[in-house]
Design a protein around this motif. Sequence first.
Motif, short mmCIF file in Angstrom:
data_model
loop_
_atom_site.label_atom_id
_atom_site.label_comp_id
_atom_site.label_asym_id
_atom_site.label_seq_id
_atom_site.Cartn_x
_atom_site.Cartn_y
_atom_site.Cartn_z
N ILE A 1 0.85 -1.20 0.00
CA ILE A 1 0.00 0.00 0.00
C ILE A 1 0.88 1.24 0.00
CG2 ILE A 1 -1.65 1.31 1.42
CD1 ILE A 1 -2.75 -1.48 2.34
N ILE A 2 1.91 1.22 0.85
CA ILE A 2 2.82 2.38 0.92
C ILE A 2 3.52 2.58 -0.43
CG2 ILE A 2 4.94 3.25 2.03
CD1 ILE A 2 3.97 1.80 4.61
N GLU A 3 3.99 1.48 -0.98
CA GLU A 3 4.70 1.59 -2.28
C GLU A 3 3.80 2.21 -3.35
OE1 GLU A 3 7.00 -2.00 -3.17
OE2 GLU A 3 6.36 -1.72 -5.26
N ASN A 4 2.55 1.75 -3.40
CA ASN A 4 1.61 2.30 -4.39
C ASN A 4 1.34 3.77 -4.13
OD1 ASN A 4 0.23 0.30 -6.47
ND2 ASN A 4 0.74 -0.88 -4.66
N LEU A 5 1.14 4.13 -2.86
CA LEU A 5 0.89 5.54 -2.53
C LEU A 5 2.10 6.40 -2.90
CD1 LEU A 5 -0.87 5.08 0.95
CD2 LEU A 5 -1.88 6.22 -1.05
N GLU A 6 3.28 5.91 -2.58
CA GLU A 6 4.50 6.68 -2.87
C GLU A 6 4.69 6.87 -4.37
OE1 GLU A 6 6.78 8.25 -0.98
OE2 GLU A 6 5.55 7.85 0.80
N GLU A 7 4.31 5.85 -5.14
CA GLU A 7 4.50 5.94 -6.59
C GLU A 7 3.34 6.64 -7.29
OE1 GLU A 7 5.35 1.99 -7.94
OE2 GLU A 7 7.32 1.98 -6.96
#
Length: 192
Positions: free
Chosen positions: A144-150
Motif C-alpha cells: 500500500i505504501i509503495e503504491n501511494l509513494e509511486e
Amino acid sequence: MDIAGVLLVGGESRRFGRQKAFAHWKDKEFYQWSFEALNEETQNTVIISHPSIEENLKMMYDQVYLDDLKYRGKGPLAGLYTGMKKIKANWYAILPCDTPNITRDVLAELKELRDERFDAIVPVIEGKKQPLIALYHKRTLPFIIENLEEGNLRMSSLLDSISVLFANNLKSPSSAFLNINDQDTYQKCRSF
Ligand SMILES: Nc1nc2c(ncn2[C@@H]2O[C@H](COP(=O)(O)OP(=O)(O)OP(=O)(O)O)[C@@H](O)[C@H]2O)c(=O)[nH]1
C-alpha cells in the motif's frame, strides 16, 4: 487482534452533491449500515473521515481519524493505510460508506474464506471486483505504501501487486453490494 474494521468516510461525494455518508436509507444513515456490519464482524472498528464531517462523527464514536497528512486527498488507499496505522490487527475488513444494503453476512462470508496463502479476499459481483468491500492482511501494508509513494492510487493497482483470492460465488445477494454515487441512483433505488 485477529481482525479490525476500517470504515472509509473520507471521500468528497462530488457526484452525490453532499456528504453521502449522512444520506438516509431506511431507518439509518448510509455510513451506519457499514459501521454496524464492521462492528458486528470485527473486534474493533476505526472510522477514517473527511475533515468536513470529523466533528459530527466524533460526537458519536471514539475512534474517528483523518487520513494521514502524508497521503490526505489520495483516495481510499490512503484511508486503508491510515486505518492500518491506527489499529493493529492481522486482518482488516474495509467498507465504504456508500453501500447501504451491506450486511454483516457479507463480511462473515469473506472471513470464512481467509487463507494464509492470500493477502486479500475480494468479492467479484456480476463480473466487477469490489476492492472496497474486502479483507486485507497486514502484510499488504508495504505494498500500500509503495503504491501511494509511486502515485498509483487505484485499488486495482494494489490488487495487481498482491496475492488476491477473488470470491466469485458468495451466497450474499448482489443487491447487498449496491453502490450509490449520485442522486439519480439514490432516488431510483430509494423508491423500491
Ligand atoms: N479515508 C478516505 N476515504 C475515501 C477517500 N476517497 C474516497 N473515500 C471513501 O471511499 C468510498 C468510495 O468513494 P468514491 O465514491 O469513489 O469517492 P467519493 O470521493 O466519496 O465520491 P466522488 O467525489 O463522487 O468521487 C467512500 O466510502 C468514500 O468516503 C479518501 O481520500 N480517504
